[in-house]
Design a protein around this motif. Structure first.
Motif, PDB file in Angstrom:
ATOM      1  N   THR A 232       0.840  -1.204   0.000  1.00  0.00           N
ATOM      2  CA  THR A 232       0.000   0.000   0.000  1.00  0.00           C
ATOM      3  C   THR A 232       0.873   1.251   0.000  1.00  0.00           C
ATOM      4  N   ALA A 233       1.924   1.234   0.819  1.00  0.00           N
ATOM      5  CA  ALA A 233       2.794   2.416   0.892  1.00  0.00           C
ATOM      6  C   ALA A 233       3.453   2.679  -0.469  1.00  0.00           C
ATOM      7  N   LEU A 234       3.786   1.628  -1.195  1.00  0.00           N
ATOM      8  CA  LEU A 234       4.439   1.808  -2.499  1.00  0.00           C
ATOM      9  C   LEU A 234       3.453   2.257  -3.585  1.00  0.00           C
ATOM     10  N   LEU A 235       2.197   1.812  -3.470  1.00  0.00           N
ATOM     11  CA  LEU A 235       1.220   2.145  -4.521  1.00  0.00           C
ATOM     12  C   LEU A 235       0.517   3.480  -4.274  1.00  0.00           C
ATOM     13  N   LYS A 236       0.465   3.879  -3.007  1.00  0.00           N
ATOM     14  CA  LYS A 236      -0.282   5.089  -2.642  1.00  0.00           C
ATOM     15  C   LYS A 236       0.162   6.350  -3.400  1.00  0.00           C
ATOM     16  N   PRO A 237       1.474   6.539  -3.653  1.00  0.00           N
ATOM     17  CA  PRO A 237       1.875   7.741  -4.399  1.00  0.00           C
ATOM     18  C   PRO A 237       1.214   7.856  -5.774  1.00  0.00           C
ATOM     19  N   HIS A 238       0.643   6.763  -6.290  1.00  0.00           N
ATOM     20  CA  HIS A 238      -0.043   6.846  -7.582  1.00  0.00           C
ATOM     21  C   HIS A 238      -1.475   7.355  -7.425  1.00  0.00           C
ATOM     22  N   ALA A 239      -1.809   7.797  -6.220  1.00  0.00           N
ATOM     23  CA  ALA A 239      -3.086   8.469  -5.950  1.00  0.00           C
ATOM     24  C   ALA A 239      -4.309   7.722  -6.494  1.00  0.00           C
ATOM     25  N   PRO A 240      -4.538   6.498  -5.999  1.00  0.00           N
ATOM     26  CA  PRO A 240      -5.715   5.759  -6.487  1.00  0.00           C
ATOM     27  C   PRO A 240      -7.015   6.459  -6.099  1.00  0.00           C
ATOM     28  N   ASP A 241      -8.017   6.357  -6.969  1.00  0.00           N
ATOM     29  CA  ASP A 241      -9.343   6.880  -6.634  1.00  0.00           C
ATOM     30  C   ASP A 241      -9.914   6.084  -5.459  1.00  0.00           C
ATOM     31  N   TYR A 242      -9.615   4.791  -5.449  1.00  0.00           N
ATOM     32  CA  TYR A 242     -10.008   3.944  -4.312  1.00  0.00           C
ATOM     33  C   TYR A 242      -9.223   2.651  -4.383  1.00  0.00           C
ATOM     34  N   VAL A 243      -9.246   1.904  -3.282  1.00  0.00           N
ATOM     35  CA  VAL A 243      -8.705   0.545  -3.290  1.00  0.00           C
ATOM     36  C   VAL A 243      -9.835  -0.385  -2.892  1.00  0.00           C
ATOM     37  N   SER A 244      -9.866  -1.572  -3.490  1.00  0.00           N
ATOM     38  CA  SER A 244     -10.947  -2.500  -3.150  1.00  0.00           C
ATOM     39  C   SER A 244     -10.360  -3.746  -2.498  1.00  0.00           C
ATOM     40  N   VAL A 245     -11.192  -4.428  -1.718  1.00  0.00           N
ATOM     41  CA  VAL A 245     -10.740  -5.625  -0.992  1.00  0.00           C
ATOM     42  C   VAL A 245     -11.736  -6.752  -1.259  1.00  0.00           C
ATOM     43  N   THR A 246     -11.215  -7.879  -1.706  1.00  0.00           N
ATOM     44  CA  THR A 246     -12.093  -8.981  -2.111  1.00  0.00           C
ATOM     45  C   THR A 246     -12.790  -9.605  -0.901  1.00  0.00           C
ATOM     46  N   PHE A 247     -13.794 -10.396  -1.222  1.00  0.00           N
ATOM     47  CA  PHE A 247     -14.664 -11.008  -0.220  1.00  0.00           C
ATOM     48  C   PHE A 247     -14.671 -12.502  -0.486  1.00  0.00           C
ATOM     49  N   GLY A 248     -14.308 -13.291   0.499  1.00  0.00           N
ATOM     50  CA  GLY A 248     -14.339 -14.741   0.316  1.00  0.00           C
ATOM     51  C   GLY A 248     -15.681 -15.269   0.749  1.00  0.00           C
ATOM     52  N   ALA A 249     -16.306 -16.039  -0.116  1.00  0.00           N
ATOM     53  CA  ALA A 249     -17.619 -16.603   0.230  1.00  0.00           C
ATOM     54  C   ALA A 249     -17.460 -17.648   1.332  1.00  0.00           C
ATOM     55  N   GLY A 250     -18.540 -17.911   2.029  1.00  0.00           N
ATOM     56  CA  GLY A 250     -18.529 -19.012   2.989  1.00  0.00           C
ATOM     57  C   GLY A 250     -18.252 -18.590   4.419  1.00  0.00           C
ATOM     58  N   GLY A 251     -18.175 -17.289   4.652  1.00  0.00           N
ATOM     59  CA  GLY A 251     -18.130 -16.845   6.044  1.00  0.00           C
ATOM     60  C   GLY A 251     -16.742 -16.673   6.618  1.00  0.00           C
ATOM     61  N   SER A 252     -15.789 -17.551   6.280  1.00  0.00           N
ATOM     62  CA  SER A 252     -14.543 -17.526   7.041  1.00  0.00           C
ATOM     63  C   SER A 252     -13.731 -16.246   6.827  1.00  0.00           C
ATOM     64  N   THR A 253     -13.771 -15.680   5.624  1.00  0.00           N
ATOM     65  CA  THR A 253     -12.957 -14.482   5.419  1.00  0.00           C
ATOM     66  C   THR A 253     -13.805 -13.212   5.520  1.00  0.00           C
TER      67      THR A 253
END
Ligand code: FAD
Length: 274
Positions: free
Chosen positions: A24-45
């Protein structure tokens, strides 16, 4: 200015968390509009997605878009997640059907992503900017290309604000998909999903599972490099940067990078684009 966004998966160990912090620290200087985080089905994640977006939002000051997949979930569970994300101040979501994990018998209260989008709008109004998935090379379970496109249109009619595509290496598949969607009256931005090539064996396995085609000319050139990881990374960065350039020149509204929580392959592409 084209939009730029980075996709991460939720780390589960301290070591993976530290890696995501570094990435994240390395990519942040590229000023993303947003970052997304995946969702694992089945409850555990489930909790890891929430924990990860919270960390990216609070500690890195980034605009976040948790992915929300409805497969296996109930209305109450999804409503609780929506309320939690709203209370945390998030404004974006990526809404998906997901895939039924093996061993899970019930698909839950929702069958398709369009139903989830409709539920999000009914429950949270216009609070969230909602992205959905699109498949320029056709979703593997679709009856045919036209049916898949109509199902995509249904997600937009249910209230999606934009779409992110599955990754692909053939820009014509994207342009054709966008043209077809526009002809059907779909007006929302369709942002290409970009997969950096770092580990060719892993990419091949992923691509077989999700129905993305690796053109023969890329596969042959990759195979010619054998175990030379550096040569594979260089070739991958050249090929994908060229793809990005063609997409942007052809009118793509932005780029969404599937980072797999690693900075280097994405940075190699961004460096070539600048
Ligand atoms: P849908 O849009 O519901 O489509 C699924 C299939 O059903 C398609 O073949 C479609 O043609 C068909 N279909 C849709 N509606 C109907 C209908 N009414 N009748 C008959 N057929 C219909 N997965 C995760 O588990 N977690 C993630 O975080 C995640 N993030 C992703 C992010 C992006 C940008 C993309 C492109 C994919 C992501 N996926 C994720 C994978 C995704 O969940 C799978 O591809 C899944 O198989 C389909 O999800 P969808 O939202 O596209 O489903």
């Amino acid at each position: 200015m084209p939009s730029i966004s980075f996709e991460f998966f939720p780390p589960k160990t301290e070591e993976q968390r530290a890696q995501l912090d570094r990435t994240t620290a390395l990519l942040k200087p590229h000023a993303p509009d947003y970052v997304s985080v995946t969702f694992g089905a089945g409850g555990s994640t489930l909790s890891y997605t929430g924990e990860t977006v919270a960390r990216l939002h609070r500690e890195h000051g980034l605009e976040v878009a948790p992915h929300l997949s409805c497969m296996g979930g109930t209305r109450q569970e999804i409503a609780a997640l929506l309320d939690g994300y709203r209370a945390a101040g998030y404004r974006r979501l990526v809404a998906l059907r997901g895939d039924l994990p093996s061993g899970m018998a019930s698909p839950g209260d929702f069958r398709y992503a369009a139903e989830l989008v409709r539920f999000i709008r009914a429950h949270s109004g216009d609070h969230f900017h909602v992205e959905v998935a699109a498949y320029p090379e056709i979703h593997p379970q679709a009856e045919d290309a036209l049916a898949d496109l109509k199902h995509f249109k249904a997600k937009v009619e249910a209230g999606a604000d934009g779409a992110i595509t599955q990754y692909f290496f053939n820009p014509d598949a994207y342009f054709r998909f966008v043209d077809d969607a526009r002809r059907l009256g779909v007006a929302v931005p369709i942002v290409p999903g970009i997969m950096p090539i770092a580990n060719f064996g892993q990419l091949k396995r992923f691509s077989d599972a999700c129905g993305a085609e690796i053109p023969r000319w890329i596969a042959k050139r990759m195979q010619a490099h054998g175990d030379d990881a550096e040569a594979i990374r260089e070739l991958g960065a050249d090929v994908v940067a060229q793809l990005c350039r063609r997409l942007l020149d052809g009118g793509a509204p932005g780029l969404h990078f599937y980072t797999l929580n690693r900075a280097r392959p994405t940075l190699a592409i961004l460096d070539r684009l600048h």
